[in-house]
Each structure stands twice: as structure tokens, then as C-alpha cells.
Design a protein around this motif. Structure first.
Motif, PDB file in Angstrom:
ATOM      1  N   MET A 138       0.827  -1.204   0.000  1.00  0.00           N
ATOM      2  CA  MET A 138       0.000   0.000   0.000  1.00  0.00           C
ATOM      3  C   MET A 138       0.863   1.257   0.000  1.00  0.00           C
ATOM      4  O   MET A 138       0.530   2.250  -0.646  1.00  0.00           O
ATOM      5  CB  MET A 138      -0.936  -0.013   1.216  1.00  0.00           C
ATOM      6  CG  MET A 138      -2.018  -1.087   1.166  1.00  0.00           C
ATOM      7  SD  MET A 138      -3.023  -0.975  -0.346  1.00  0.00           S
ATOM      8  CE  MET A 138      -3.725   0.664  -0.150  1.00  0.00           C
ATOM      9  N   ILE A 139       1.982   1.228   0.738  1.00  0.00           N
ATOM     10  CA  ILE A 139       2.895   2.382   0.751  1.00  0.00           C
ATOM     11  C   ILE A 139       3.388   2.678  -0.662  1.00  0.00           C
ATOM     12  O   ILE A 139       3.419   3.847  -1.104  1.00  0.00           O
ATOM     13  CB  ILE A 139       4.094   2.119   1.686  1.00  0.00           C
ATOM     14  CG1 ILE A 139       3.649   2.162   3.155  1.00  0.00           C
ATOM     15  CG2 ILE A 139       5.207   3.144   1.445  1.00  0.00           C
ATOM     16  CD1 ILE A 139       4.739   1.770   4.130  1.00  0.00           C
ATOM     17  N   LEU A 140       3.759   1.631  -1.402  1.00  0.00           N
ATOM     18  CA  LEU A 140       4.270   1.836  -2.756  1.00  0.00           C
ATOM     19  C   LEU A 140       3.181   2.325  -3.703  1.00  0.00           C
ATOM     20  O   LEU A 140       3.436   3.175  -4.570  1.00  0.00           O
ATOM     21  CB  LEU A 140       4.881   0.538  -3.283  1.00  0.00           C
ATOM     22  CG  LEU A 140       6.150   0.068  -2.572  1.00  0.00           C
ATOM     23  CD1 LEU A 140       6.699  -1.176  -3.249  1.00  0.00           C
ATOM     24  CD2 LEU A 140       7.211   1.157  -2.569  1.00  0.00           C
ATOM     25  N   LEU A 141       1.961   1.819  -3.551  1.00  0.00           N
ATOM     26  CA  LEU A 141       0.871   2.270  -4.416  1.00  0.00           C
ATOM     27  C   LEU A 141       0.550   3.741  -4.170  1.00  0.00           C
ATOM     28  O   LEU A 141       0.330   4.514  -5.123  1.00  0.00           O
ATOM     29  CB  LEU A 141      -0.382   1.407  -4.189  1.00  0.00           C
ATOM     30  CG  LEU A 141      -0.269  -0.068  -4.611  1.00  0.00           C
ATOM     31  CD1 LEU A 141      -1.567  -0.799  -4.317  1.00  0.00           C
ATOM     32  CD2 LEU A 141       0.073  -0.183  -6.088  1.00  0.00           C
ATOM     33  N   VAL A 142       0.550   4.141  -2.908  1.00  0.00           N
ATOM     34  CA  VAL A 142       0.298   5.550  -2.574  1.00  0.00           C
ATOM     35  C   VAL A 142       1.435   6.433  -3.094  1.00  0.00           C
ATOM     36  O   VAL A 142       1.207   7.504  -3.656  1.00  0.00           O
ATOM     37  CB  VAL A 142       0.123   5.723  -1.048  1.00  0.00           C
ATOM     38  CG1 VAL A 142       0.074   7.201  -0.677  1.00  0.00           C
ATOM     39  CG2 VAL A 142      -1.151   5.027  -0.580  1.00  0.00           C
ATOM     40  N   THR A 143       2.675   5.955  -2.903  1.00  0.00           N
ATOM     41  CA  THR A 143       3.836   6.718  -3.372  1.00  0.00           C
ATOM     42  C   THR A 143       3.819   6.867  -4.884  1.00  0.00           C
ATOM     43  O   THR A 143       4.104   7.949  -5.428  1.00  0.00           O
ATOM     44  CB  THR A 143       5.142   6.022  -2.947  1.00  0.00           C
ATOM     45  OG1 THR A 143       5.179   5.900  -1.524  1.00  0.00           O
ATOM     46  CG2 THR A 143       6.350   6.815  -3.410  1.00  0.00           C
ATOM     47  N   PRO A 215      10.700  -0.389   1.106  1.00  0.00           N
ATOM     48  CA  PRO A 215       9.614  -1.309   0.746  1.00  0.00           C
ATOM     49  C   PRO A 215       9.721  -1.810  -0.690  1.00  0.00           C
ATOM     50  O   PRO A 215       9.369  -2.953  -0.984  1.00  0.00           O
ATOM     51  CB  PRO A 215       8.354  -0.463   0.948  1.00  0.00           C
ATOM     52  CG  PRO A 215       8.728   0.545   1.970  1.00  0.00           C
ATOM     53  CD  PRO A 215      10.160   0.868   1.659  1.00  0.00           C
ATOM     54  N   ALA A 216      10.217  -0.944  -1.599  1.00  0.00           N
ATOM     55  CA  ALA A 216      10.325  -1.348  -2.999  1.00  0.00           C
ATOM     56  C   ALA A 216      11.290  -2.512  -3.169  1.00  0.00           C
ATOM     57  O   ALA A 216      10.984  -3.488  -3.859  1.00  0.00           O
ATOM     58  CB  ALA A 216      10.773  -0.160  -3.852  1.00  0.00           C
ATOM     59  N   PHE A 265       4.055  -1.456 -10.033  1.00  0.00           N
ATOM     60  CA  PHE A 265       4.299  -2.871 -10.337  1.00  0.00           C
ATOM     61  C   PHE A 265       4.774  -3.618  -9.091  1.00  0.00           C
ATOM     62  O   PHE A 265       4.251  -4.707  -8.763  1.00  0.00           O
ATOM     63  CB  PHE A 265       5.345  -2.971 -11.445  1.00  0.00           C
ATOM     64  CG  PHE A 265       5.819  -4.377 -11.722  1.00  0.00           C
ATOM     65  CD1 PHE A 265       5.052  -5.249 -12.468  1.00  0.00           C
ATOM     66  CD2 PHE A 265       7.040  -4.823 -11.228  1.00  0.00           C
ATOM     67  CE1 PHE A 265       5.482  -6.545 -12.721  1.00  0.00           C
ATOM     68  CE2 PHE A 265       7.478  -6.110 -11.469  1.00  0.00           C
ATOM     69  CZ  PHE A 265       6.697  -6.978 -12.225  1.00  0.00           C
ATOM     70  N   ILE A 266       5.746  -3.052  -8.386  1.00  0.00           N
ATOM     71  CA  ILE A 266       6.265  -3.732  -7.192  1.00  0.00           C
ATOM     72  C   ILE A 266       5.221  -3.756  -6.090  1.00  0.00           C
ATOM     73  O   ILE A 266       5.112  -4.739  -5.333  1.00  0.00           O
ATOM     74  CB  ILE A 266       7.554  -3.040  -6.700  1.00  0.00           C
ATOM     75  CG1 ILE A 266       8.637  -3.102  -7.786  1.00  0.00           C
ATOM     76  CG2 ILE A 266       8.078  -3.714  -5.430  1.00  0.00           C
ATOM     77  CD1 ILE A 266       9.910  -2.356  -7.430  1.00  0.00           C
ATOM     78  N   THR A 302      10.661  -6.241 -16.436  1.00  0.00           N
ATOM     79  CA  THR A 302       9.716  -5.130 -16.390  1.00  0.00           C
ATOM     80  C   THR A 302      10.403  -3.836 -15.971  1.00  0.00           C
ATOM     81  O   THR A 302      10.218  -2.782 -16.595  1.00  0.00           O
ATOM     82  CB  THR A 302       8.568  -5.438 -15.409  1.00  0.00           C
ATOM     83  OG1 THR A 302       7.890  -6.623 -15.832  1.00  0.00           O
ATOM     84  CG2 THR A 302       7.584  -4.284 -15.343  1.00  0.00           C
ATOM     85  N   ILE A 303      11.217  -3.914 -14.916  1.00  0.00           N
ATOM     86  CA  ILE A 303      11.900  -2.726 -14.401  1.00  0.00           C
ATOM     87  C   ILE A 303      12.850  -2.147 -15.450  1.00  0.00           C
ATOM     88  O   ILE A 303      12.828  -0.943 -15.739  1.00  0.00           O
ATOM     89  CB  ILE A 303      12.665  -3.065 -13.111  1.00  0.00           C
ATOM     90  CG1 ILE A 303      11.674  -3.381 -11.987  1.00  0.00           C
ATOM     91  CG2 ILE A 303      13.582  -1.915 -12.695  1.00  0.00           C
ATOM     92  CD1 ILE A 303      12.304  -4.033 -10.784  1.00  0.00           C
TER      93      ILE A 303
END
Length: 399
Positions: A138-143, A215-216, A265-266, A302-303
Motif C-alpha cells: 500500500m505504501i508503494l501504491l500511494v507513493t 519497501p520497494a 508494479f512492485i 519489467t523494471i
């Protein structure tokens, strides 16, 4: 990957040795690095990181090696995004060019220590609580979403200002630089120079970025050793990269979009993994959910693919060329008009010649991109002031 304690010890000693070598043989004497110098040091650090990756492939296997490469590439890409904020910090503090290397090195060394603590804490949380993957995802999606908002970087700068305010309250500081010294004499008393505040700002910014990058990388590997080494090698080469691509940073106009896609993606990958190992009571009655998991190979492809497309689109775009010329002209005009720093007349003349070159680039823009210049009244006014200061002819009068 099982890593013995002595390997951890050798790794830490090696990283500290690289920092010490960098300081004593390159940064200790204040100077502005040439392009060739920055290129050589950047290539050296990337070479060390690549050789280490080869060692991971040989002794840890293909899966561990792929995780290291994916982690290193991701951290390096996110580090480039940090450089945009570093440029703003350097400009706001009017850091003399010859002092910037030491500021970056000390700031990065401090942030590496703090990030190590974050990595150990993150590893402990993951090993204890499976639901942490949901949190990291969730942190990565928000970021990723916030990176697409123009005001996203402002929050980091506000946080830096708070840290600087605290440093000023606690430590006696002077208003002016004394070369690259950390300590000077002010009214007969010893005081810290602004160099300390800039280091605080650089380190604080990088620590804030760690809340996204840690987190990533845990989304790509759960191996603490790989997370630590990939993060460390990405940070160690950041100072050289700053001077190497300083003029190209503004050209990477689509980088934030590419990084946003990578973090999305991550983030999705982490949530899928959390569902696969689910034990949260209110999700599927605490039982694992059958979902497709994304492997390391797919993650790496992907990256790398997203970064290649993003960088290529930025470098080939007309918007990128215009953005670069506008940003460089603003930077050189501001530096030329700044008489409160330690620049000599010869250095100011060199800066003005670079400004002239950027003005020629602006004049060469076609009508479509030229509109970007006309939409920048502050830039035009700044160029007029610089031209009037030097020769009494305004840039806008020549258009």
C-alpha cells in the motif's frame, strides 16, 4: 541465501573502505570535478557493483543474482529521482560548486547508516508479521500515485526545512561558508558553517526517500544481505552520478512516470505475495488466496524495460530538449547574478558564457517549443537582468 557472519563483516569493511578511499583520494581537497573525472568515478563504482553482482550469481545462484540486479537497478533509478531534490537543496543554500562533493559524501554516508537500520527493522517485521507485505504494498501504491502530482516534491522539502530549523535551534551556525570547513570562528566563538545544514538537508531528504525505496526492494527480495548490498552500492555511486548527469537531470522529463509505473508494479507484486501467504483473519478467513505470483525474472525485465522506454522517450522528446535549456538557463542566470558567494570574476564570466550558450539553444527552438519560453516570464526577466548586468542588452530585446 545463507550468508556467514564473516562475509557480513568483510562486506561492511569493504563498504567503509570505499567511503574512506573516496574521501581521502578524491573529496578531501575541495574542487569541482570535471566531466571526465565524474565519468571515471561513476564507471568505477558501477564496475564494483557489477563485480559484486557476478559474485552473488556465482556463490548464491541465478535466483539470488537476479534479485540483486533487480534491487540494484530499482534503487539506482529511485536514487536518480533523489538528485532532483539535491539540486534544489544545493541551489537554495547557494553551496559553492567546490564544496558540493563533500556535502554529498557526508550526507550519503549518514543516510546509509540510517537506511541500514530501516533494512534491519523491515527484515525483522517481515519475518515476524506476514501482513507487513500488505503495508509495504500500500505504501508503494500511494507513493506511485503521489509521484505524478507536481507538489509531491514539496512535502520532502518542507520536511527538510523542519530538520534545518531544529539544527539551527540546537547548534550555533554561521551565515557564510568558510571554504568546505564544518567549523569556523564567529565573533570570537566557534560555530558550525552552513555546510552542516546542507549535509543535514541532504541526509534528511535521503532518509525520507528511504520510506519508499526500502519497501520497494523488499518487494523484489526478502534476503536481508541482498537488500543491504544493493541499497549500499546504489547510494555509494550517487555523488559521482550527481556531477555526471547534472546537466541531463532536467532532460529526463518522463522519469517520474517511469518510476511511478515501477513502484505500482512492485506494490502489486507485494500485495499478490501477501495474498499468497495470507494469514490475516478478515481476508479469506485467514487462509492463503490462490493468486498468480510474479517471479524475479519477470520483475527484472519489467523494471529494465520501463526504465529504457522512459529514458529514451525523455532524451528523444522535443519537450525534454526545451525543458533542459530552460532549466540550465535559469540556473546559470541565477548563479551569475548571485554576488554573495565566493565565485571569482573569471568564474562568473565562465558562467555567463554558458548562459549565452543556453540562450542560443532557446533561440533555436521552433515555434512550438518556443512557447514554453514565452510562458516563463520569470525566466525572461532573469535573463534580462543577467544580460543588462553584463553588457546592457536584454535577452528579450533580441527575440
Amino acid at each position: 541465501m545463507d550468508v556467514a557472519g564473516w562475509v557480513w563483516g568483510l562486506t561492511i569493511v569493504g563498504l567503509v573502505g570505499l567511503l574512506a578511499f573516496d574521501f581521502f583520494f578524491h573529496v578531501r581537497k575541495a574542487h569541482v570535478p570535471t566531466l571526465a573525472e565524474a565519468t571515471a568515478w561513476s564507471a568505477g563504482y558501477i564496475g564494483v557493483a557489477v563485480l559484486f553482482g557476478v559474485g552473488v550469481f556465482v556463490f548464491g545462484g541465478a535466483d539470488a543474482g537476479s534479485q540483486y540486479v533487480a534491487g540494484y537497478v530499482t534503487e539506482k533509478a529511485l536514487s536518480v529521482d533523489n538528485l532532483f531534490v539535491f539540486l534544489l537543496i544545493m541551489a537554495s543554500f547557494r553551496v559553492p560548486p567546490e564544496v558540493q562533493q563533500k556535502v554529498l559524501l557526508f550526507g550519503i554516508a549518514f543516510s546509509l547508516i540510517v537506511r541500514t537500520g530501516f533494512i534491519l527493522a523491515g527484515a525483522a517485521l517481515i519475518n515476524t508479521f506476514a501482513w507487513v507485505f500488505y503495508l509495504f504494498g500500500m505504501i508503494l501504491l500511494v507513493t506511485a500515485s503521489s509521484m505524478l502530482r507536481p507538489e509531491g516534491g514539496e512535502e520532502a522539502r518542507k520536511a527538510d526545512n523542519a530538520m534545518i530549523w531544529l539544527a539551527k535551534r540546537v547548534i550555533r551556525t554561521s551565515e557564510h561558508y568558510d571554504g568546505d570547513k564544518l567549523v569556523t570562528t564567529l565573533d570570537g566563538r566557534r560555530a558550525m558553517t552552513p555546510v552542516l545544514l546542507v549535509i543535514t538537508a541532504i541526509a534528511g531528504t535521503d532518509v525520507l526517500f528511504a520510506f519508499d525505496s526500502i519497501p520497494a526492494i523488499f518487494g523484489l527480495t526478502r534476503d536481508t544481505y541482498i537488500v543491504f548490498t544493493a541499497t549500499a552500492f546504489a547510494l555509494l555511486g550517487l555523488r559521482q552520478l550527481y556531477f555526471l548527469i547534472d546537466g541531463l537531470l532536467d532532460r529526463l522529463v518522463y522519469l517520474s512516470y517511469g518510476l511511478s509505473v515501477i513502484l505500482w508494479f512492485i506494490g502489486v507484486k507485494l500485495i499478490l505475495h501477501a495474498l499468497h501467504d495470507n494469514n490475516v483473519p478478515f481476508i479469506n478467513n485467514g487462509k492463503p488466496v490462490e493468486v498468480v505470483e510474479i517471479g524475479t525474472g519477470e520483475s527484472l525485465l519489467t523494471i529494465v524495460g520501463v526504465l529504457v522506454v522512459t529514458v529514451a522517450a525523455s532524451l528523444l522528446s522535443r519537450r525534454g530538449r526545451a525543458q533542459t535549456a530552460i532549466a540550465n538557463a535559469t540556473r546559470y542566470a541565477t548563479a551569475y547574478l548571485d554576488r554573495d558567494d565566493t565565485r571569482s570574476d573569471a568564474e562568473r564570466e565562465r558562467i555567463f558564457m554558458m548562459l549565452i550558450n543556453e540562450c542560443d539553444q532557446l533561440l533555436a527552438l521552433d515555434a512550438g517549443d518556443g512557447q514554453l519560453v514565452r510562458d516563463e516570464p520569470e525566466l525572461i526577466e532573469l535573463l534580462d537582468r543577467a544580460a543588462a548586468d553584463h553588457a546592457g542588452v536584454g535577452y528579450t530585446r533580441s527575440r
